[in-house]
Design a protein around this motif. Sequence first.
Motif, PDB file in Angstrom:
ATOM      1  N   ALA A  45     -33.469 -90.565  -0.574  1.00 49.29           N
ATOM      2  CA  ALA A  45     -33.794 -91.085  -1.902  1.00 49.29           C
ATOM      3  C   ALA A  45     -32.894 -92.249  -2.283  1.00 49.29           C
ATOM      4  CB  ALA A  45     -33.696 -89.968  -2.943  1.00 49.29           C
ATOM      5  N   LEU A  46     -31.644 -92.219  -1.838  1.00 49.37           N
ATOM      6  CA  LEU A  46     -30.721 -93.313  -2.151  1.00 49.37           C
ATOM      7  C   LEU A  46     -31.266 -94.658  -1.686  1.00 49.37           C
ATOM      8  CD1 LEU A  46     -27.161 -91.934  -1.295  1.00 49.37           C
ATOM      9  CD2 LEU A  46     -28.237 -92.126  -3.543  1.00 49.37           C
ATOM     10  N   GLN A  47     -31.981 -94.643  -0.570  1.00 49.22           N
ATOM     11  CA  GLN A  47     -32.479 -95.887  -0.003  1.00 49.22           C
ATOM     12  C   GLN A  47     -33.578 -96.516  -0.858  1.00 49.22           C
ATOM     13  OE1 GLN A  47     -33.019 -95.525   4.391  1.00 49.22           O
ATOM     14  NE2 GLN A  47     -32.250 -93.453   4.075  1.00 49.22           N
ATOM     15  N   LEU A  48     -34.126 -95.752  -1.804  1.00 49.69           N
ATOM     16  CA  LEU A  48     -35.200 -96.245  -2.649  1.00 49.69           C
ATOM     17  C   LEU A  48     -34.708 -96.798  -3.978  1.00 49.69           C
ATOM     18  CD1 LEU A  48     -37.689 -93.272  -2.100  1.00 49.69           C
ATOM     19  CD2 LEU A  48     -37.539 -95.420  -0.811  1.00 49.69           C
ATOM     20  N   LEU A  49     -33.423 -96.634  -4.270  1.00 41.56           N
ATOM     21  CA  LEU A  49     -32.890 -97.072  -5.554  1.00 41.56           C
ATOM     22  C   LEU A  49     -32.549 -98.567  -5.551  1.00 41.56           C
ATOM     23  CD1 LEU A  49     -30.393 -94.167  -6.403  1.00 41.56           C
ATOM     24  CD2 LEU A  49     -32.691 -94.513  -7.330  1.00 41.56           C
ATOM     25  N   PRO A  50     -32.696 -99.244  -6.703  1.00 42.61           N
ATOM     26  CA  PRO A  50     -32.233-100.624  -6.819  1.00 42.61           C
ATOM     27  C   PRO A  50     -30.718-100.682  -6.605  1.00 42.61           C
ATOM     28  CG  PRO A  50     -33.670-100.038  -8.655  1.00 42.61           C
ATOM     29  CD  PRO A  50     -33.353 -98.763  -7.925  1.00 42.61           C
ATOM     30  N   PRO A  51     -30.186-101.816  -6.153  1.00 44.63           N
ATOM     31  CA  PRO A  51     -28.758-101.903  -5.810  1.00 44.63           C
ATOM     32  C   PRO A  51     -27.813-101.468  -6.928  1.00 44.63           C
ATOM     33  CG  PRO A  51     -29.929-103.821  -4.994  1.00 44.63           C
ATOM     34  CD  PRO A  51     -30.912-103.060  -5.814  1.00 44.63           C
ATOM     35  N   ARG A  52     -28.051-101.899  -8.178  1.00 42.96           N
ATOM     36  CA  ARG A  52     -27.134-101.546  -9.259  1.00 42.96           C
ATOM     37  C   ARG A  52     -27.149-100.040  -9.515  1.00 42.96           C
ATOM     38  NH1 ARG A  52     -24.220-104.001 -13.416  1.00 42.96           N
ATOM     39  NH2 ARG A  52     -24.045-105.620 -11.831  1.00 42.96           N
ATOM     40  N   GLN A  53     -28.335 -99.434  -9.540  1.00 39.18           N
ATOM     41  CA  GLN A  53     -28.423 -97.984  -9.748  1.00 39.18           C
ATOM     42  C   GLN A  53     -27.753 -97.234  -8.601  1.00 39.18           C
ATOM     43  OE1 GLN A  53     -32.305 -96.426 -10.755  1.00 39.18           O
ATOM     44  NE2 GLN A  53     -32.851 -98.274 -11.898  1.00 39.18           N
ATOM     45  N   LEU A  54     -27.934 -97.730  -7.375  1.00 39.78           N
ATOM     46  CA  LEU A  54     -27.318 -97.099  -6.208  1.00 39.78           C
ATOM     47  C   LEU A  54     -25.800 -97.137  -6.317  1.00 39.78           C
ATOM     48  CD1 LEU A  54     -27.393 -95.885  -3.370  1.00 39.78           C
ATOM     49  CD2 LEU A  54     -27.634 -98.200  -2.467  1.00 39.78           C
ATOM     50  N   ALA A  55     -25.268 -98.297  -6.684  1.00 34.40           N
ATOM     51  CA  ALA A  55     -23.807 -98.439  -6.802  1.00 34.40           C
ATOM     52  C   ALA A  55     -23.257 -97.497  -7.872  1.00 34.40           C
ATOM     53  CB  ALA A  55     -23.457 -99.883  -7.130  1.00 34.40           C
ATOM     54  N   VAL A  56     -23.923 -97.447  -9.024  1.00 33.68           N
ATOM     55  CA  VAL A  56     -23.458 -96.590 -10.116  1.00 33.68           C
ATOM     56  C   VAL A  56     -23.530 -95.120  -9.708  1.00 33.68           C
ATOM     57  CG1 VAL A  56     -23.981 -95.786 -12.448  1.00 33.68           C
ATOM     58  CG2 VAL A  56     -23.989 -98.231 -11.944  1.00 33.68           C
ATOM     59  N   LEU A  57     -24.612 -94.715  -9.069  1.00 31.53           N
ATOM     60  CA  LEU A  57     -24.764 -93.308  -8.677  1.00 31.53           C
ATOM     61  C   LEU A  57     -23.683 -92.889  -7.686  1.00 31.53           C
ATOM     62  CD1 LEU A  57     -26.810 -90.851  -8.988  1.00 31.53           C
ATOM     63  CD2 LEU A  57     -27.597 -91.533  -6.719  1.00 31.53           C
ATOM     64  N   ILE A  58     -23.425 -93.728  -6.693  1.00 31.19           N
ATOM     65  CA  ILE A  58     -22.406 -93.403  -5.692  1.00 31.19           C
ATOM     66  C   ILE A  58     -21.028 -93.318  -6.342  1.00 31.19           C
ATOM     67  CG2 ILE A  58     -21.209 -94.209  -3.636  1.00 31.19           C
ATOM     68  CD1 ILE A  58     -23.937 -93.095  -3.027  1.00 31.19           C
ATOM     69  N   LEU A  59     -20.704 -94.306  -7.168  1.00 30.60           N
ATOM     70  CA  LEU A  59     -19.381 -94.332  -7.794  1.00 30.60           C
ATOM     71  C   LEU A  59     -19.181 -93.189  -8.786  1.00 30.60           C
ATOM     72  CD1 LEU A  59     -19.067 -98.187  -8.378  1.00 30.60           C
ATOM     73  CD2 LEU A  59     -17.720 -96.807  -6.784  1.00 30.60           C
ATOM     74  N   ARG A  60     -20.235 -92.834  -9.527  1.00 34.42           N
ATOM     75  CA  ARG A  60     -20.100 -91.798 -10.557  1.00 34.42           C
ATOM     76  C   ARG A  60     -20.295 -90.388  -9.990  1.00 34.42           C
ATOM     77  NH1 ARG A  60     -18.733 -90.390 -14.146  1.00 34.42           N
ATOM     78  NH2 ARG A  60     -20.151 -90.224 -15.910  1.00 34.42           N
ATOM     79  N   ASP A  61     -21.450 -90.149  -9.338  1.00 30.83           N
ATOM     80  CA  ASP A  61     -21.801 -88.782  -8.964  1.00 30.83           C
ATOM     81  C   ASP A  61     -21.244 -88.346  -7.614  1.00 30.83           C
ATOM     82  OD1 ASP A  61     -23.097 -88.517 -11.316  1.00 30.83           O
ATOM     83  OD2 ASP A  61     -25.110 -88.281 -10.502  1.00 30.83           O
ATOM     84  N   VAL A  62     -21.031 -89.280  -6.702  1.00 37.06           N
ATOM     85  CA  VAL A  62     -20.525 -88.910  -5.375  1.00 37.06           C
ATOM     86  C   VAL A  62     -19.002 -89.051  -5.312  1.00 37.06           C
ATOM     87  CG1 VAL A  62     -20.616 -89.399  -2.898  1.00 37.06           C
ATOM     88  CG2 VAL A  62     -22.709 -89.541  -4.276  1.00 37.06           C
ATOM     89  N   LEU A  63     -18.483 -90.182  -5.784  1.00 34.72           N
ATOM     90  CA  LEU A  63     -17.037 -90.422  -5.702  1.00 34.72           C
ATOM     91  C   LEU A  63     -16.290 -89.980  -6.950  1.00 34.72           C
ATOM     92  CD1 LEU A  63     -17.064 -93.909  -3.942  1.00 34.72           C
ATOM     93  CD2 LEU A  63     -16.832 -91.640  -2.920  1.00 34.72           C
ATOM     94  N   GLY A  64     -17.015 -89.748  -8.054  1.00 33.69           N
ATOM     95  CA  GLY A  64     -16.403 -89.155  -9.228  1.00 33.69           C
ATOM     96  C   GLY A  64     -15.606 -90.076 -10.127  1.00 33.69           C
ATOM     97  N   PHE A  65     -15.817 -91.380 -10.032  1.00 28.36           N
ATOM     98  CA  PHE A  65     -15.111 -92.295 -10.929  1.00 28.36           C
ATOM     99  C   PHE A  65     -15.662 -92.183 -12.354  1.00 28.36           C
ATOM    100  CE2 PHE A  65     -14.240 -94.457  -6.866  1.00 28.36           C
ATOM    101  CZ  PHE A  65     -12.875 -94.705  -7.004  1.00 28.36           C
ATOM    102  N   PRO A  66     -14.814 -92.257 -13.373  1.00 30.48           N
ATOM    103  CA  PRO A  66     -15.303 -92.236 -14.761  1.00 30.48           C
ATOM    104  C   PRO A  66     -16.070 -93.512 -15.078  1.00 30.48           C
ATOM    105  CG  PRO A  66     -12.941 -92.619 -14.713  1.00 30.48           C
ATOM    106  CD  PRO A  66     -13.341 -92.285 -13.310  1.00 30.48           C
ATOM    107  N   ALA A  67     -16.930 -93.433 -16.098  1.00 25.60           N
ATOM    108  CA  ALA A  67     -17.813 -94.546 -16.431  1.00 25.60           C
ATOM    109  C   ALA A  67     -17.048 -95.822 -16.738  1.00 25.60           C
ATOM    110  CB  ALA A  67     -18.709 -94.161 -17.614  1.00 25.60           C
TER     111      ALA A  67
END
Length: 213
Positions: free
Chosen positions: A33-55
């Motif tokens: 599913a990650l491969q279907l996301l636009p670049p900005r949404q992909l970057a935000v999802l990885i940084l927030r939900d996978v790597l756990g950085f605060p907003a």
Amino acid sequence: MEPFPDALLEDAPLGPEARYELTEAVSLAFVTALQLLPPRQLAVLILRDVLGFPAVEVAGMLDASVESVKSALKRARASLRHQRPPAAADLAAADAIVAKFVRAWEAADVEALVSLLTDDVTMSMPPIPFEYQGRDAVARFSASIFQAGRRFHLVPTRANGQPAFGAYLRAPDGTMHGTGLYVVTLAGDRISALTRFENSALRWFGLPRSLPS
């Protein structure tokens, strides 16, 4: 996309909730599913939900406002919910489905195999960039695998938080040679996806290239 051994997840010194989140983050459905996301949404999802950085930190990294980061994350999560299948009802149900799959595959019983599949099942074979979609297409492909009396033995393992199997083709002399690694994605009480990886993936799971008779 490559398969990820569950044994590596088990070695991570995490609590139950964090371990569950890590397993979800490496599931094939999630990675696909990650491969279907636009670049900005992909970057935000990885940084927030996978790597756990605060907003606020993600906003600084992407030179964006906190509100835009929150909005992108909301859209990305919604897209993932749409793409990802529901999990199996419970562990016992999942085990029963997997056991039926093994029996059908090793017996080359296409009819029994098809009965376990969802109507919109997919079968993909990374790195080949196409997939078989729907029960009929997967049934035809499976029948071609079993043609000429070819029979397989499946060795269980787990990959990306899902059931997986090393597939071994039985030779006339009784020896069995590895042909690939299959990862099974469950949706409710059916199989929604089969993903086959090349036999080079077997070694990552401690599986040999061949088995004795």
